[in-house]
Design an enzyme around this catalytic site. Sequence first.
Site, short mmCIF file in Angstrom:
data_model
loop_
_atom_site.label_atom_id
_atom_site.label_comp_id
_atom_site.label_asym_id
_atom_site.label_seq_id
_atom_site.Cartn_x
_atom_site.Cartn_y
_atom_site.Cartn_z
N LYS A 86 0.85 -1.22 0.09
CA LYS A 86 0.00 -0.01 -0.04
C LYS A 86 0.96 1.25 -0.10
CE LYS A 86 -4.59 0.57 0.29
NZ LYS A 86 -5.67 -0.29 0.03
N GLY A 99 -23.55 4.18 2.86
CA GLY A 99 -22.67 4.74 1.91
C GLY A 99 -22.64 4.47 0.55
N LEU A 100 -23.15 5.58 -0.28
CA LEU A 100 -23.61 5.67 -1.50
C LEU A 100 -22.71 6.19 -2.61
CD1 LEU A 100 -27.14 6.83 -0.94
CD2 LEU A 100 -26.43 4.42 -2.04
N GLY A 101 -21.24 5.52 -2.30
CA GLY A 101 -20.15 6.13 -3.24
C GLY A 101 -20.00 5.21 -4.30
N HIS A 102 -18.73 5.19 -4.91
CA HIS A 102 -18.79 4.37 -6.09
C HIS A 102 -18.83 3.16 -6.03
CE1 HIS A 102 -15.31 7.66 -6.53
NE2 HIS A 102 -15.51 7.59 -7.92
N VAL A 103 -18.75 2.29 -4.91
CA VAL A 103 -19.29 0.93 -4.78
C VAL A 103 -20.58 0.99 -4.45
CG1 VAL A 103 -18.72 -1.20 -3.75
CG2 VAL A 103 -16.97 0.16 -4.15
N GLY A 104 -20.94 1.78 -3.22
CA GLY A 104 -22.39 1.78 -2.60
C GLY A 104 -23.28 1.90 -3.71
N TYR A 105 -23.25 2.93 -4.50
CA TYR A 105 -24.16 3.42 -5.45
C TYR A 105 -24.48 2.29 -6.42
CZ TYR A 105 -27.78 6.22 -7.40
OH TYR A 105 -28.90 6.82 -7.73
P1 NAD Z 1 -16.35 6.42 -2.17
O1 NAD Z 1 -15.52 7.51 -1.41
O2 NAD Z 1 -16.70 6.71 -3.34
O3 NAD Z 1 -17.70 6.27 -1.18
C1 NAD Z 1 -17.68 6.19 0.31
C2 NAD Z 1 -19.14 6.90 0.48
O4 NAD Z 1 -19.29 6.73 2.02
C3 NAD Z 1 -19.29 8.37 0.14
O5 NAD Z 1 -20.45 8.51 -0.76
C4 NAD Z 1 -19.37 9.26 1.50
O6 NAD Z 1 -20.04 10.19 1.18
C5 NAD Z 1 -20.02 8.15 2.38
N1 NAD Z 1 -19.74 8.25 3.81
C6 NAD Z 1 -18.50 8.74 4.31
N2 NAD Z 1 -19.03 8.86 5.84
C7 NAD Z 1 -19.98 8.19 5.71
C8 NAD Z 1 -21.00 8.24 6.95
N3 NAD Z 1 -20.37 8.51 8.13
N4 NAD Z 1 -22.03 7.85 6.81
C9 NAD Z 1 -22.55 7.41 5.64
N5 NAD Z 1 -22.05 7.49 4.53
C10 NAD Z 1 -20.66 7.92 4.70
O7 NAD Z 1 -15.51 5.00 -1.69
P2 NAD Z 1 -15.70 3.70 -2.57
O8 NAD Z 1 -14.74 3.54 -3.63
O9 NAD Z 1 -17.11 3.44 -3.00
O10 NAD Z 1 -15.55 2.81 -1.27
C11 NAD Z 1 -16.37 2.31 -0.53
C12 NAD Z 1 -15.66 1.57 0.74
O11 NAD Z 1 -15.04 0.21 0.16
C13 NAD Z 1 -14.34 2.05 1.42
O12 NAD Z 1 -14.21 1.55 2.57
C14 NAD Z 1 -13.06 1.41 0.74
O13 NAD Z 1 -12.19 1.31 1.38
C15 NAD Z 1 -13.86 0.04 0.25
N6 NAD Z 1 -13.36 -0.68 -0.93
C16 NAD Z 1 -13.61 -0.09 -2.11
C17 NAD Z 1 -13.10 -0.75 -3.26
C18 NAD Z 1 -13.24 -0.07 -4.67
O14 NAD Z 1 -13.14 -0.85 -5.65
N7 NAD Z 1 -13.42 1.33 -4.96
C19 NAD Z 1 -12.57 -1.94 -3.22
C20 NAD Z 1 -12.46 -2.65 -1.95
C21 NAD Z 1 -12.85 -1.76 -0.78
#
Ligand code: NAD
Length: 345
Positions: A78, A174-180
């Site tokens: 990392k 969490g509705l970010g890249h993965v959540g959404y």
């Molecule tokens: P992201 O930053 O796109 O999304 C995270 C979401 O969580 C955002 O919409 C943010 O506003 C929301 N958030 C932050 N604090 C919050 C809270 N207190 N309550 C509710 N929502 C909150 O990240 P991502 O890429 O979607 O990744 C999400 C998780 O999955 C992270 O923990 C990341 O380490 C893990 N992950 C991601 C990947 C990937 O391919 N992107 C792979 C493995 C693990």
Amino acid sequence: MFRQMDSTGLQDLHFWQDSASGLQAIIAIHDTFRGPAIGGCRFIPYPSTAAAITDAIRLAKGMSYKSALADLPHGGGKAVILKPAKLYHPEQLMQSFGRFVDSLGGRYITAMDSGTQTTDMDNIATQTPFVTCTQTMGDPSPSTAKGVFEGIRASAKFRFGSPDLNHIHIALQGLGHVGYALAKLLHAAGARLTVTDIDPDKVAQAVTEFAATAVAEDEIYDVVADIFCPCGLGAIINPDTVDRFKCAIIAGSANNQLSDNHQGEMLYRRGILYAPDYLINAGGLIFVALHHSGQKETVIQQKVTQIYASLSELYQHAEADKQPTSHIADIRAEMIIRQARLAAQ
Ligand code: NAD
């Protein structure tokens, strides 16, 4: 620092500073016995250099466990870049980081993580071939979402007797890249969603697009649902939240969901089935690792889908041994890593 390296089994730790671009970066290599270390590059502010070192070491170890359980020919690594408080030159900074990665001669392959974008990876790629997630290759998040979706189906099958998610109630944090992307898959499968995010626009979009019910950030832990799905922050299963969950399953994408190992034991005692985070969220790593080695998209997506089978098998093992799933996952990953180290001696 050496104590931390020793207690986590970290192989080596590298530092790089470049005043011209403002770069201060750390690369932690946990293991290379199973292949080159692979893992994302974080670009976030840290309260101290010590905090950045701790983060890099902890995350590198997690990547070794993830690679081992996904049966990828890689160890874990990392990188963290300390986000400068003052003005900096983003392109020069990423290019300098690319030279840092290149100086390790392929022992570490970098990828996107919190705070980095595909455009940053493009800049890094001008200096080194040991980089993934460039714009041509794309964002790994949809593959992570797909893997988590398969893991949720496997969890439903194990706990409820069927992988069918129709009418299953899922509380999603969490509705970010993965959540959404995951919410979209769950909605299409007929699941009922309750969602939260600190970004009200994302919540509003999910309410409109998926007929989701919105709750406040802190209320998500108290939602009575079949499945709690953490896709935001790490350490959300902690002494303050562990007794609040009112669900049968916890399965989501967030990294480092357990604040400490004891929380896995607590969930087990409460009868909540926990999908070990580094197993269920390996879809993104599978995507970047296999893409980097030139595999076809169909092969990559087939391997992502195998998360269903791996998780089902781990659940059966944990049940037979009457052990928390988190404990069985740790033991397995550690054994795979140890065997590779012994074989190399
Ligand atoms: P992201 O930053 O796109 O999304 C995270 C979401 O969580 C955002 O919409 C943010 O506003 C929301 N958030 C932050 N604090 C919050 C809270 N207190 N309550 C509710 N929502 C909150 O990240 P991502 O890429 O979607 O990744 C999400 C998780 O999955 C992270 O923990 C990341 O380490 C893990 N992950 C991601 C990947 C990937 O391919 N992107 C792979 C493995 C693990």
